[in-house]
Design a protein around this motif. Structure first.
Motif, PDB file in Angstrom:
ATOM      1  N   VAL A  77       0.872  -1.173   0.000  1.00  0.00           N
ATOM      2  CA  VAL A  77       0.000   0.000   0.000  1.00  0.00           C
ATOM      3  C   VAL A  77       0.907   1.220   0.000  1.00  0.00           C
ATOM      4  N   LEU A  78       0.875   1.973  -1.099  1.00  0.00           N
ATOM      5  CA  LEU A  78       1.800   3.080  -1.313  1.00  0.00           C
ATOM      6  C   LEU A  78       1.149   4.408  -0.917  1.00  0.00           C
ATOM      7  N   TRP A  79       1.853   5.163  -0.059  1.00  0.00           N
ATOM      8  CA  TRP A  79       1.400   6.467   0.416  1.00  0.00           C
ATOM      9  C   TRP A  79       2.322   7.542  -0.136  1.00  0.00           C
ATOM     10  N   PRO A  80       1.774   8.500  -0.893  1.00  0.00           N
ATOM     11  CA  PRO A  80       2.589   9.456  -1.645  1.00  0.00           C
ATOM     12  C   PRO A  80       3.200  10.576  -0.805  1.00  0.00           C
ATOM     13  N   ALA A  81       4.027  11.353  -1.490  1.00  0.00           N
ATOM     14  CA  ALA A  81       4.601  12.565  -0.927  1.00  0.00           C
ATOM     15  C   ALA A  81       3.552  13.673  -0.902  1.00  0.00           C
ATOM     16  N   SER A 109       8.377  10.204   1.207  1.00  0.00           N
ATOM     17  CA  SER A 109       8.415  11.510   1.865  1.00  0.00           C
ATOM     18  C   SER A 109       7.324  11.599   2.934  1.00  0.00           C
ATOM     19  N   LEU A 110       6.363  12.525   2.820  1.00  0.00           N
ATOM     20  CA  LEU A 110       5.311  12.635   3.825  1.00  0.00           C
ATOM     21  C   LEU A 110       4.598  11.309   4.025  1.00  0.00           C
ATOM     22  N   ALA A 162      12.995   8.263   0.497  1.00  0.00           N
ATOM     23  CA  ALA A 162      13.221   9.714   0.393  1.00  0.00           C
ATOM     24  C   ALA A 162      12.444  10.481   1.453  1.00  0.00           C
ATOM     25  N   ALA A 163      12.613  10.067   2.705  1.00  0.00           N
ATOM     26  CA  ALA A 163      11.891  10.707   3.811  1.00  0.00           C
ATOM     27  C   ALA A 163      12.874  11.104   4.902  1.00  0.00           C
TER      28      ALA A 163
END
Length: 279
Positions: free
Chosen positions: A32-36, A110-111, A135-136
């Protein structure tokens, strides 16, 4: 169309979820991918297809007010980090039938990575086999070289001040249009090097106690989150097994930055699949 669009309602907000065709194996891991911040789910299509090709069942979420999610952030928007974090288990519940029997990975960019980690820190992450952080970093001003740190502090707090004054962040050159509560939470992390309270509860002790396996990926050419920014975040995960890697242009076969890796993510998708297999 290579994915199915679904929605779940969260109070007055509607969250979009892109669901890609699942592998034939009912035991194949799910992601489950959560975006920037400010990045729509459709932007991740190349990487989602790469994850699918690597044998994973892929689901990509639109954060509140972004992409297929609605409404657009405005002065009336009252949500912040706390509400975004509670969206993570709500999406998991909505996908429960699709995820049943599969090892589940949360993958955040990121976020999105912060939301995944905070969900795990505040709930223990039942049903989550692992988390991938891409990248976070906390953008903590003291973790930067002195001059750059002061510039980072001024920039982050200036954005927060503008969002508070205007009642919403218009997206001037950064992050897309955002509710002021989201910007406030982001600026808090940059100022303090730790996460803000969520619903009156400090999530940082839970983060230190987290034992869910983590694949932490920094990206070459990322000016938003240099590798040392992710290192600072990993330093808060004192109990979790952390696999720390750096995704390079040589491995990707293309130039990279905070966003461009999504377009050249096949090798990284294979790394994620390998991480899932080891779990």
């Amino acid at each position: 169309m290579d994915h199915q669009q679904e929605y779940i309602d969260r109070g007055d907000d509607r969250i979009g979820i892109q669901i890609y065709p699942a592998p034939e194996s009912a035991q194949a891991p799910a992601v489950v991918l959560w975006p920037a911040m400010g990045v729509p789910a459709r932007f991740y299509r190349p990487f989602a297809l790469a994850l699918t090709a690597a044998g994973l069942a892929v689901h990509v979420v639109d954060l509140r007010g972004t992409g297929a999610s609605s409404p657009r952030p405005g002065r009336a928007s009252r949500y912040g980090y706390h509400q975004l974090v509670t969206d993570v288990p709500a999406v998991g519940e909505a996908l429960r039938t699709r995820l049943a029997g599969r090892p589940v990975l949360l993958l955040g960019h990121s976020l999105g990575a912060h939301l995944c980690l905070l969900h795990l820190a505040t709930t223990g992450g039942p049903g989550i086999a692992g988390v991938v952080v891409v990248a976070a970093g906390l953008a903590y001003w003291r973790s930067y070289p002195p001059v750059r740190g002061l510039v980072t502090l001024a920039q982050t707090q200036g954005v927060a001040a503008a969002a508070a004054l205007l009642g919403v962040w218009p997206g001037w050159g950064f992050g897309g249009r955002q509710a002021r509560g989201v910007i406030s939470g982001w600026a808090y992390t940059a100022r303090n090097g730790r996460y803000p309270p969520l619903g009156g509860i400090d999530p940082n002790p839970g983060l230190a106690e987290l034992r869910t396996p983590v694949l932490a990926v920094s990206v070459e050419g990322d000016d938003y989150v240099p590798a040392f920014g992710l290192d600072h975040l990993c330093g808060t995960l004192v109990s979790a097994p952390v696999e720390r890697v750096h995704y390079t242009a040589a491995e990707a076969g293309a130039r990279l930055n905070h966003f461009r890796w999504v377009r050249s993510g096949e090798p990284l998708a294979r790394r994620v699949a390998g991480f899932a297999g080891r779990l």
